[in-house]
Design a protein around this motif. Structure first.
Motif, short mmCIF file in Angstrom:
data_model
loop_
_atom_site.label_atom_id
_atom_site.label_comp_id
_atom_site.label_asym_id
_atom_site.label_seq_id
_atom_site.Cartn_x
_atom_site.Cartn_y
_atom_site.Cartn_z
N VAL A 9 0.85 -1.18 0.00
CA VAL A 9 0.00 0.00 0.00
C VAL A 9 0.89 1.24 0.00
CG1 VAL A 9 -1.80 1.25 1.24
CG2 VAL A 9 -1.81 -1.25 1.22
N ARG B 60 1.01 5.54 -0.37
CA ARG B 60 0.29 6.82 -0.39
C ARG B 60 0.98 7.71 -1.42
NH1 ARG B 60 -3.53 9.00 2.45
NH2 ARG B 60 -3.31 7.55 4.16
N ILE C 13 -4.46 6.54 -2.30
CA ILE C 13 -3.82 5.27 -1.95
C ILE C 13 -3.72 4.40 -3.19
CG2 ILE C 13 -4.09 3.13 -0.61
CD1 ILE C 13 -3.40 5.48 1.15
N LYS C 14 -2.58 3.76 -3.37
CA LYS C 14 -2.39 2.79 -4.44
C LYS C 14 -2.02 1.47 -3.79
CE LYS C 14 0.59 1.82 -8.41
NZ LYS C 14 1.66 2.33 -9.25
N ALA C 15 -2.70 0.39 -4.20
CA ALA C 15 -2.41 -0.94 -3.67
C ALA C 15 -1.93 -1.82 -4.82
CB ALA C 15 -3.64 -1.54 -3.02
N GLU D 221 -7.78 -2.16 -7.60
CA GLU D 221 -8.83 -1.15 -7.46
C GLU D 221 -9.83 -1.67 -6.44
OE1 GLU D 221 -8.83 1.79 -8.98
OE2 GLU D 221 -7.05 1.35 -10.18
N ASN D 222 -10.55 -0.77 -5.81
CA ASN D 222 -11.55 -1.15 -4.82
C ASN D 222 -12.52 -2.16 -5.44
OD1 ASN D 222 -12.80 -1.01 -2.28
ND2 ASN D 222 -14.30 0.44 -3.04
N TYR E 85 -10.43 -7.24 -2.44
CA TYR E 85 -9.76 -6.05 -1.91
C TYR E 85 -10.79 -4.93 -1.74
CZ TYR E 85 -6.91 -1.86 -1.74
OH TYR E 85 -6.36 -0.66 -1.38
N GLN F 253 -11.15 -1.09 -0.22
CA GLN F 253 -10.43 0.09 0.28
C GLN F 253 -11.42 1.00 0.96
OE1 GLN F 253 -7.59 1.78 -2.46
NE2 GLN F 253 -8.13 3.84 -1.77
N LYS F 254 -11.15 1.36 2.19
CA LYS F 254 -12.05 2.25 2.94
C LYS F 254 -11.45 3.62 3.07
CE LYS F 254 -14.41 -1.24 5.54
NZ LYS F 254 -14.88 -1.68 6.80
#
Length: 70
Positions: A11, A13, A19-21, A53-54, A67, A69-70
């Motif tokens: 993860v 920033r 945020i990029k995962a 991506e979320n 995945y 993302q919150k």
């Protein structure tokens, strides 16, 4: 039935605050018996990287992971 060192999600920033995962296959190349990992029906290989991506889902062996993302 999966190794705890099968994959990692890094993860990051970004400068704009977003945020990029990144999903990365980290299986040991010498352990060919480990279960394969799939992202959208595409098999991943050692050191493959996917920007998540979320809501993206991937599968390791019989385990499906989503995945969020919150």
């Amino acid at each position: 039935e999966i190794s705890r060192v099968h994959a990692e999600i890094e993860v990051i920033r970004l400068a704009n605050g977003r945020i990029k995962a990144v999903l990365r296959d980290i299986r040991d190349a010498n352990k060919a018996k480990l279960k394969p990992m799939y992202y959208e029906d595409m098999q991943l290989y050692l050191e493959d990287k996917i920007d998540l991506e979320n809501g993206d889902a991937f599968k390791i062996g019989d385990t499906s992971i989503k995945y969020i993302q919150k």
